[in-house]
Design an enzyme around this catalytic site. Structure first.
Site, mmCIF file in Angstrom:
data_model
loop_
_atom_site.group_PDB
_atom_site.id
_atom_site.type_symbol
_atom_site.label_atom_id
_atom_site.label_comp_id
_atom_site.label_asym_id
_atom_site.label_seq_id
_atom_site.Cartn_x
_atom_site.Cartn_y
_atom_site.Cartn_z
ATOM 1 N N HIS A 1 0.846 -1.196 0.000
ATOM 2 C CA HIS A 1 0.000 0.000 0.000
ATOM 3 C C HIS A 1 0.879 1.243 0.000
ATOM 4 O O HIS A 1 1.990 1.230 0.527
ATOM 5 C CB HIS A 1 -0.894 -0.032 1.256
ATOM 6 C CG HIS A 1 -1.855 1.096 1.344
ATOM 7 N ND1 HIS A 1 -1.521 2.333 1.856
ATOM 8 C CD2 HIS A 1 -3.157 1.167 0.992
ATOM 9 C CE1 HIS A 1 -2.570 3.122 1.817
ATOM 10 N NE2 HIS A 1 -3.587 2.448 1.294
ATOM 11 N N ASP B 1 -11.416 1.563 -0.509
ATOM 12 C CA ASP B 1 -10.487 2.525 0.094
ATOM 13 C C ASP B 1 -11.213 3.443 1.072
ATOM 14 O O ASP B 1 -10.897 4.630 1.191
ATOM 15 C CB ASP B 1 -9.745 3.347 -0.955
ATOM 16 C CG ASP B 1 -8.404 3.891 -0.451
ATOM 17 O OD1 ASP B 1 -8.090 3.667 0.739
ATOM 18 O OD2 ASP B 1 -7.684 4.534 -1.228
#
Length: 379
Positions: free
Chosen positions: A171, A296
């Site tokens: 990430h 997200d």
């Protein structure tokens, strides 16, 4: 589509700032990102769950918000944050394990210690289905030294992840102070989601692949978000320009292209990138089996992501591919979703995709205009 699984969904602990973790106010002024970003990060079982129910998301994998331990240059402090966050996340997801799981956080200062903490999460705690690493690990007295995991010293960690069948989600995170000053000063608006995040993560992922990590650990699985961090759209050029005559010492297998790893060892999610043309490009380049739905949250809206996927993508893909991206692929990449959380693959009909809508009174498929004689659909 009902029964969607979302994999890149952020969460935080109440005392994160005192431990060196994320402070919502450092990213944007209050109210800019989804109202109260700090409150949304802390919440699991109220607003988040309510919005999941309203939008057909049956399951979320939660992870400590970026940069997590990777942004902490002090080794002991980074390890402490990871341990506290993992204990807290395990406790929270096990309050409702049919709806939530966790991705473990690790300090990557020391590969052996990271392996040990991963084993603790996997074998002693409950609720973990994978691990998340927020790009490079900061270290050094000024926080400007960057540790990357394509170095041979990290093979002990990759061996552990492969042994445990634990997917590793890579990430983005913010740049170091030095890089921020040299690259992004005066153009700070590009340093984060618009460009900088993807540029840093795609370099790291490609570094891991071309260093031969996936060849040495052929059962290891890597995941990146945001529709692949720009990589799917550059795959031809990446494969073309990694000329083995120019780079004979590149450690990746000599008979492979970077594109060969997608769908078997490398996967992407749609987190925060709700573009149908981009999704179609990614599918064309890396295959539908390499793509998974994600949101997200709370940096992105649950309803916005789901309206895009259900209504826009749902009108573009066939029902089977939509369900594979929305649910099925996640179950194959993250086997603990089934083994520990009881999730199973479902048909398009079970996910309310296509088929005869008998609950709406349909008796014949294909009647786009529900009245036989009078047009009801707006021109």
């Amino acid at each position: 589509m009902l029964h969607k699984i979302a994999l890149e969904e952020a969460w935080n602990i109440p005392n994160a700032v005192s431990l060196g973790g994320f402070s919502p106010g450092t990213l944007a002024p209050a109210g800019v990102i989804g109202g109260d970003l700090g409150a949304n990060l802390l919440d699991i079982h109220t607003t988040r769950l309510h919005q999941m129910d309203e939008n057909g998301v049956s399951f979320m994998a939660l992870s400590l918000v970026s940069g997590g331990p990777q942004s902490i240059a002090d080794k002991d402090a980074a390890e402490k944050l990871a341990r506290i966050a993992n204990d807290a996340l395990s406790e929270e997801v096990m309050k409702n394990p049919t709806r939530f799981a966790g991705l473990a956080s690790l300090s990557m200062h020391d590969a052996a210690q990271a392996s040990s903490e991963l084993k603790r999460c996997w074998n002693e705690l409950q609720g973990f289905i994978g691990v998340i690493l927020n790009d490079f690990q900061s270290t050094g007295p000024d926080g400007n030294t960057m540790l990357y995991y394509d170095a041979p010293s990290y093979d002990i960690f990759w061996a552990t992840a492969e042994e445990l069948n634990c997917p590793v989600y890579i990430h983005p995170r913010s740049a170091t102070p030095e890089i921020t000053e040299k690259m992004w000063k005066g153009r700070e608006h590009l340093a984060f989601s618009a460009l900088g995040y993807a540029n840093r993560v795609n370099m790291h992922l490609l570094g891991i692949i071309t260093a031969g990590v996936l060849d040495r650990f052929p059962k290891l699985k890597l995941v990146v978000g945001h529709m692949g961090e720009h990589i799917p759209y550059d795959l031809y050029r990446i494969d073309h320009k990694l000329n083995r005559a120019r780079f004979p010492d590149m450690r990746m297998r000599k008979d492979r292209l970077v594109s060969d790893y997608f769908g078997t060892q490398v996967f992407i999610t749609t987190s925060g990138h709700f573009s149908t043309p981009a999704l179609l490009c990614a599918i064309a380049e890396i295959g539908v089996e390499a793509v998974m739905f994600s949101i997200d949250y709370p940096f992105e809206s649950i309803p916005n992501a789901c309206v895009w996927f259900d209504d826009h993508v749902g009108q573009t893909l066939n029902a089977r591919d939509l369900v594979r991206i929305g649910r099925g692929n996640a179950l194959r990449v993250y086997p603990r979703l089934g083994e520990r959380h009881g999730l199973v693959e479902m048909t398009p009909g079970e996910c309310a995709v296509g088929g005869l809508k008998v609950d709406e009174g349909e008796v014949e498929f294909g009647l786009y205009n529900k009245d036989w004689s009078r047009r009801l659909v707006r021109q």
